[in-house]
Design a protein around this motif. Sequence first.
Motif: not given
Length: 309
Positions: A3, A5-6, A9, A35-37, A39-40, A139
Motif C-alpha cells: 500500500d 500510503r503505508r 508512513v 498500525q500502518h507499520v 500491517a506492512l 502524505r
Amino acid sequence: MLDVRRLRVLLAVAEHGGIAAAARALTFTPPAVSQHVAALERQLGVSLVDRGGRTARLTAAGQRLAGHARQVLAGLEAAEADMAHLGDGLRGTVAVGTIATLGQTLLPAAMAALRDTAPELDLRVEECEPEDGLPVLARGDLDVVLGCEYTLLPARSPAHVERVDLFTEALLVAVPAGHRLAGPEVDLADLRDERWIAPSAGSACETILRRSCALAGYDPHVVAHCGDFAVATALVRAGHGITLLPSVATPGLDGGGVRLLGVRLLGVRRPGVHRTLYAAIRRGTRRHPLVGCLLNAVTTAAERYAAPS
C-alpha cells in the motif's frame, strides 16, 4: 501489493527518527502510525521496527524497505508527471491548501490567469494553516500548499517537501482612526497599555503577537480572539482595541498612517515583525505539468506583492 500510503508512513518513520516523530509530522496519532507499520510487517512477514528501546526505530529490514519506498514514491510522481504530458492541453485536478489571506488575494489572481492558459485545470481548494496543510501535502493528499512563516517562529518543513518563497511582508498595527498615536510608525513598546485583539487562541499568529510584545517588554492585554482579519479590523473600527494585520490583508495599502474605513495602519519600527509567504510542493512534482502550471501562475501573481512594504 504494498500500500502506497503505508509506504509513505514507513518513510516518515525513517526520516523523522521514530514513530512519535513521524506521527507529529504526518498529523497522525502514534497508534495510527504503528498500525500502518504493523500491517506492512504482517504482509511481509518481517520486523520493520525495533520497539525494544525508548524510541522505536527501523530495523535493518525496515531501512531497506524505506529505501525502496523512497524510490517507489519518486517513481510514481515521475510516472504521473509523464502521463500528464500526454494528450492535448492541460487537464486534471490539483489539490491546493491555502491560508486565508492568500486564498483571498493571491490564489484568485492565479486562478484568473489559469482560465486563459489552462482552462481545463480544476483546482480543489482547502483552507488550512501550514501546520495542518504541510503534513497532508507530505502524505500525498494535497499537491500544493500556500502558507507563511513568521520571522520569530521558524518551522521545519516535512521531509521531501520543497518550498518556493514568494514574497516577504511586514505586519502592521491597526488602530482606530482617532488614536492618540499619529504614526506613520510606532514601537510596540509604545502600545504596552493598549487593549489587543489577538488572532485565534493557540494559533501561530497569536504566538507572534505575544513574542513580539515580549521583545518590547510586556505581555499584551488581550480583550478578544478572532481568526478572521476582517472581523479584527471591524472590532478596531468600533474602538474595542488594536490588532496586528499582515500587509496582504490590507489591499492597496502600505501602512504609513493610511486610513482604512475608520482604521489607521501604522508600521512597526521595533521589533520588526515580518512573514514570508511561500508555495510548498512535494519534491519531484514541479515536473508535473499541472503542478508546474499552477506554481508559475502563483509566482507571477505574487510579483505585485513582492515590493517592500
